[in-house]
Every structure is written in C-alpha cells, then in structure tokens.
Design an enzyme around this catalytic site. Structure first.
Site, PDB file in Angstrom:
ATOM      1  N   ASP A 190      -4.408   1.021  -9.790  1.00  0.00           N
ATOM      2  CA  ASP A 190      -5.851   0.768  -9.871  1.00  0.00           C
ATOM      3  C   ASP A 190      -6.277   0.450 -11.294  1.00  0.00           C
ATOM      4  OD1 ASP A 190      -5.708   1.425  -7.243  1.00  0.00           O
ATOM      5  OD2 ASP A 190      -6.899   3.260  -7.377  1.00  0.00           O
TER       6      ASP A 190
ATOM      7  N   GLU B 234       0.826  -1.217   0.000  1.00  0.00           N
ATOM      8  CA  GLU B 234       0.000   0.000   0.000  1.00  0.00           C
ATOM      9  C   GLU B 234       0.853   1.257   0.000  1.00  0.00           C
ATOM     10  OE1 GLU B 234      -3.139   0.129  -1.169  1.00  0.00           O
ATOM     11  OE2 GLU B 234      -3.503  -1.397   0.331  1.00  0.00           O
TER      12      GLU B 234
ATOM     13  N   ASP C 189       2.529   2.456  -5.160  1.00  0.00           N
ATOM     14  CA  ASP C 189       2.426   2.634  -6.612  1.00  0.00           C
ATOM     15  C   ASP C 189       3.070   3.925  -7.104  1.00  0.00           C
ATOM     16  OD1 ASP C 189       0.314   3.921  -5.317  1.00  0.00           O
ATOM     17  OD2 ASP C 189      -1.114   3.560  -6.924  1.00  0.00           O
TER      18      ASP C 189
ATOM     19  N   SER D 202     -26.605   7.399 -14.634  1.00  0.00           N
ATOM     20  CA  SER D 202     -26.129   6.369 -13.711  1.00  0.00           C
ATOM     21  C   SER D 202     -27.272   5.957 -12.798  1.00  0.00           C
ATOM     22  CB  SER D 202     -24.966   6.912 -12.870  1.00  0.00           C
ATOM     23  OG  SER D 202     -24.686   6.029 -11.802  1.00  0.00           O
TER      24      SER D 202
ATOM     25  N   SER E 226     -11.800   1.417  -5.786  1.00  0.00           N
ATOM     26  CA  SER E 226     -11.493   1.922  -7.126  1.00  0.00           C
ATOM     27  C   SER E 226     -12.688   2.022  -8.052  1.00  0.00           C
ATOM     28  CB  SER E 226     -10.391   1.094  -7.793  1.00  0.00           C
ATOM     29  OG  SER E 226      -9.183   1.349  -7.175  1.00  0.00           O
TER      30      SER E 226
END
Length: 389
Positions: free
Chosen positions: A171, A33, A36, A67, A125
């Site tokens: 992600d 964690e 990245d 949505s 994500s």
C-alpha cells in the site's frame, strides 16, 4: 470536483493560510491479493482519489490535527515520545511524527488539516495515504533527507508497530511510487519493481465500494498471516525457501503433502497460484490483451472466495453481476477483503449503465446500495500548489 476550498477551511480553523499543500493518492491492487506479506508479486496502481494535507508552522510547540472527514480534533505538545491514543484517525500522523523523532530529527509545531476523498474503511488504503502524506510533508518541511523508499518503509513501520496491523509494504509503495497510466509490478521481498504500461483503451477502472466497512486491525487479516506462516514452516521441511511465493504452482503441487492442515493448505494454494497469475497479468497488460487480463481477474476473485475465504456476499454480488454484463472484461475484490471494494474493467461508454445496473442488482441482493466510482490510474505522493480548491 472537490467538495471544499481547502484554503478557506484551513483559515476557518487556524485563522491563517496554509504554507504548503500535499496530495497522496489511494491505491487499488489490480491483481495479486494477500501476496505482499508472502514475499511475492503484486500489481497495484495509484488512483485519482486520495488525501490532501495542508500545513503551516506554529510558534506554540504543538501539533494540531484536524480533518474534514472526522469530527474529532487532536492536539499534542512537542515531546520526545508518543504512544497510540485509542483508535482515532490522528494516530496515523502521530505515529509518523513519533518515527521522525525516534530517528533523531528535530521537529517544531505544526497546524495540519487533512481531507480525503477516499471512502473510509473501503480498502483503498486511506491509512497508507494519510501516513505517506504526513511522512512526505515532514520530510519536505524539515529537510529530513529520506528517500522515497525510506518514506515507504517508515510508513509501513508506523502501520505495523504504532497502529498494530501486520500489513505488508504494497500500500505504502503504490501510494509513493505510483505513475500515471502505469501499474507497478512489485516484488514484495526485494522491493524491485517494474512500471507496466496499462493502456486500458476503451475501458475505465470501475471501483465499487460495497459500503460494508471493514476494520482491518480487527478482521481476520492477522489470522491469514499466521496461516501462511504455518504453511511456509511445513514446506521448509523439504524446500529451502524464505517465502511461500519462492515457488510456483507446479513445485507446490509436488510438496503440498507436507501441509497437513486442510485449511492452511487452501490458503497456501491461493498464494502460490495468485503469484503466478500476476506474471501472466503483466504480460497480458503489456500486450494490450484486456480479455486475458479480465479472465485472470475473475480467476483471482474465485480463489480469494473459495481458497482464501476473504470475500463475502457483498463482494461476490458485484462480481456475479459483472460476469453477466458484456461490457465488463473482468472483476474482482481488491484489498484485504471482508467488505471494502471490488474493481471491474468496464467499457467507458457503458460505465453509467453499468453503474446503475450493478447498483440495482446489489441493492436487491444485499439490502442497501453500493457506491460506484470511475477512476484513472494516477501519480504518487507530491507537493501541490497551495491554492487547493
């Protein structure tokens, strides 16, 4: 079971059926964690929750976004350039469209319906899932010729430059390249990756949403990125490195005196040691040593709590309880922190009892309930049959 028949919902909105349907998963990071953006190793996997996107072309020269997760709809005419409009969810697909146009692709009007069964603001994500679903769909519909890796980089650029979050590439990569029953050990510097067999045996992956929303762009995420940069600059006085993760814990220990700010020192120590933990975790998973993998999960959480300081009472409560349960091999926060989700390796036949007990412990301690899900490790983005129900 899906909550909606998406074709029916699409018909209600646009008075026609969708021509194409796509699915892009969410992801959890099993370990590694805040690595990245430090050029190191992470180990995410795609999950079986994600974003569904139904699309049909229109003759009106407009992009329409709806949505089932948000009330606000959005419509923009086809034009050469778009800018972010407030903080609405639709900025993610608009940013992708802007990128396609910037790259010189000719687009035409589309009617789009999104539905996600990823909890919003949970750290699984949902934003990368929306970006990659949109990019994959446009690439398919307009024959843009992007490779999967191109789509990853494009989606990351949207997140960084259009949305304004300094996230790394993990992600989008996990959401695009995920494979069923495999964790991806990804080098965030070179983008080389290895699909690690992740046979969880009698265990399932429990995802515990703390239900404390976290707004990543407004959180201390960017502050941590800056602190890591400060640590790197200090170490570069004596070391020829491009990223914090270019060194291991032993080398860091020899040179840590170069970092004079004690807070920055803690941040760097977490990053270097966490990167080493990913290598150990890959070996443990490949060797079916889930007890060792669980131990590394707990060590990771401890470091994120005390050195990187991105946990909190909610995430800590989940891990505290998990440590007391003999059916749990390991647990940790996952994602950027500041709320969001924790994960735990729980024996499948004890999952329901675990779910009830962790909910009771958490509610007593925090004052409201978490949501607990059981997930498998799933595949990355792809085309669906259009009968989505």
């Amino acid at each position: 079971m899906m909550k909606y028949n998406l074709q029916q919902e699409f018909y209600k909105l646009y008075n026609k059926e969708a021509d194409n349907a796509y699915f892009s998963p969410g992801r959890v990071n099993l370990i590694g964690e805040h690595i990245d953006y430090n050029g190191g190793l992470v180990m995410p996997c795609a999950i079986t929750f994600g974003t569904y996107l139904l699309v049909s072309p229109n003759e009106d020269g407009v992009f329409r976004f709806s949505s089932l997760n948000f009330e606000d709809k959005y419509e923009v005419p086809l034009q050469q350039h778009y800018e972010k409009d407030g903080n609405g969810w639709f900025n993610f697909p608009v940013g992708v469209i802007e990128h396609f146009l910037k790259d010189g692709h000719e687009l035409s009007g589309l009617d789009m319906l999104y539905y996600g069964d990823i909890p919003i603001s949970s750290g699984l994500s949902s934003s990368a899932s929306i970006e990659v679903a949109t990019a994959f769909a446009l690439n398919d519909l307009f024959n843009a010729g992007y490779s999967k890796l191109d789509l990853v980089k494009l989606s990351k650029s949207v997140e960084n430059n259009f949305i304004g979050v300094n996230s790394g590439i993990m992600d989008q990569f996990a959401v695009t390249f995920g494979e069923k029953n495999k964790a991806l050990m990804l080098n965030c510097d070179t983008l080389d990756y290895q699909a690690v067999d992740s046979n969880l045996g009698e265990y399932v992956l429990a995802i515990i949403n703390t239900n404390k929303p976290r707004q990543l762009a407004e959180s201390k995420y960017n502050e941590r990125v800056q602190e890591c940069q400060e640590a790197l600059t200090a170490l570069q006085q004596e070391l020829k490195i491009n990223h914090l993760c270019d060194i291991d814990a032993a080398t860091f220990e020899k040179h840590q005196h170069l970092i004079t700010n004690p807070v920055v020192l803690k941040r760097a120590k977490h990053v270097v040691e966490e990167n080493d933990r990913v290598k150990l975790a890959a070996a443990a998973l490949a060797g079916n040593n889930l007890d060792e993998f669980g131990r590394l999960m707990y060590a990771s959480h401890n470091s994120l709590c005390h050195l990187y300081e991105v946990s909190g009472a909610e995430l800590d409560a989940v891990v505290e309880y998990s440590k007391t349960n003999p059916n749990v091999a390991g647990a940790r926060m996952t994602g950027a922190g500041f709320g969001g989700c924790a994960i735990a390796l729980v024996k499948g036949n004890a999952f329901d009892a675990y779910s009830e007990a962790v909910t009771e412990y958490y509610t007593n301690k925090i004052g409201y309930a978490p949501s607990v899900y059981s997930s498998l490790i799933g595949n990355g983005v792809g085309l669906l049959s259009v009968a989505v129900n």
